[in-house]
Design an enzyme around this catalytic site. Structure first.
Site: not given
Ligand SMILES: *Cc1c(COP(=O)(O)O)cnc(C)c1O
Length: 372
Positions: A38, A259
């Site tokens: 993702k 800043y």
């Molecule tokens: C993002 C996500 C993962 C992967 O998690 P990591 O901690 O990056 O390994 C797995 N399951 C769900 C539902 C997620 O949202």
């Protein structure tokens, strides 16, 4: 479009990505290992990551949104299995999922009713996952009872093949929530024994209970993040970020930088100004202030602190303790990579590596390395 001379450079090691997937798949065995890609594969570029993971052996992929699923489908062979973690999106047409063989993680009565009504119209089940909330209170059926009742009414045609849930704190092995979630998930598996089961994210794979079941779902660890915070990182670094120095200067003790004058020199100090800032995704709090330390960067392996507020396009490093000829205009500071761990950079910047990766900006030059 970043020119080759862009001051910020990302080197993305696709061989390390593939190695990380294989290492996690080895730990998940005899369960299978998916790849969570993702958010543009956690910022590294889905177009390059998805084919590399496929070549390494990954066959199941998870994205969040329908748009990401459509893109992933174009990048992967037809046999690739693609799940959409965010479920059946409001306003989306279930036909779009089915046409591109995208499987939503159905997480509510309303989603299940829409999905099943579509399957009934189409005349056959439409493959999906069922998402049970075991503690996150974010997505998924709120209880096993809610899931069971929804399946009684709408389940006949839903085509569910996978039961999944998500850990709240798996990176903290002794958090009692882990055991609670594992127990809730076990009850759900017993109620739906014909479904494959998936619970573990990256850190979940490393829990002593080994809650792998049929399918592990690592994301962060694939990209070199440490799934075992506080212990040595078992993964290979994938992403290296270096930024060029634009100017150096000496300031007197008592002078401030950046800043709102958040950092004051306690001695005569040599500063190097780096050409990247929060518009490139660097955390605004990465520099030390007078009241707290900040992140460190490395010049040719030698570390030095960032100081003052990160600005939109610039960040300041205190290079007083480095040899003067080691840091001049055009020298490159490593923000994270082999010399500075991603998790270390992020923690000292007041954030997490997940956010540092997924914020990586569009002005960086990106070099993809296939090598060793
Ligand atoms: C993002 C996500 C993962 C992967 O998690 P990591 O901690 O990056 O390994 C797995 N399951 C769900 C539902 C997620 O949202």
């Amino acid at each position: 479009m970043s020119p080759d001379s862009a001051p910020g450079r990302l080197t993305i090691d696709l061989a390390a990505l593939a190695d990380n997937w294989r290492a996690l798949a080895g730990l998940a065995a005899p369960g299978r290992c998916a790849a969570v890609v993702k958010a543009d594969a956690y910022g590294i570029g889905l177009d390059r990551a998805a084919p590399a993971l496929w070549a390494a052996g990954a066959r199941t992929f998870f994205v969040a949104h329908l748009g990401e699923g459509l893109f992933a489908r174009r990048l992967l062979p037809p046999e690739a299995e693609i799940y959409l973690l965010n479920g059946l999106e409001a306003g989306a047409d279930p036909a779009d999922y089915r046409e591109h063989r995208l499987k939503p993680a159905i997480g509510s009565l309303e989603e299940l009713a829409r999905w099943s009504a579509f399957a009934a119209r189409a005349g056959s089940p439409a493959p999906c996952a069922l998402h049970l909330d075991t503690g996150m209170s974010r997505l998924g059926f709120s209880s096993l009872e809610a899931l069971g009742a929804a399946m009684e009414t709408h389940g006949a045609l839903c085509g569910a093949g996978l039961l999944m849930s998500h850990f709240v704190s798996s990176e903290i092995p002794d958090d009692p929530l882990n055991a609670l979630q594992i127990a809730r998930f076990a009850a759900a598996r017993a109620a739906f024994p014909h479904l494959s089961a998936s619970l573990a994210n990256s850190s979940g794979i490393f829990l002593p209970e080994r809650p792998i079941y049929d399918l592990a779902r690592p994301g962060y660890a694939l990209y070199g993040g440490n799934p075992t915070p506080g212990r040595p990182n078992p993964m290979r670094p994938v992403v290296t970020l270096t930024v060029a120095v634009q100017q150096t200067r000496w300031i007197e003790a008592g002078a401030t930088c950046g800043y709102n004058a958040q950092w004051t020199a306690r001695r005569r100090t040599r500063l190097a100004t780096l050409s990247a800032g929060y518009a490139d995704g660097l955390p605004r709090g990465a520099g030390a202030t007078d009241s707290r330390p900040g992140a460190e960067v490395a010049f040719a392996g030698r570390r030095c602190p960032l100081v003052g507020r990160v600005s939109m396009d610039l960040t300041i490093a205190d290079v007083t303790d480095l040899p003067e000829d080691a840091v001049t205009a055009g020298s490159r500071a490593e923000l994270f990579g082999a010399a500075v761990e991603l998790d270390d950079f992020a923690a000292r910047s007041g954030t997490i590596g997940y956010q540092a990766l997924t914020s990586l900006g569009g002005r960086y030059r990106r070099d993809y390395a296939q090598g060793k």
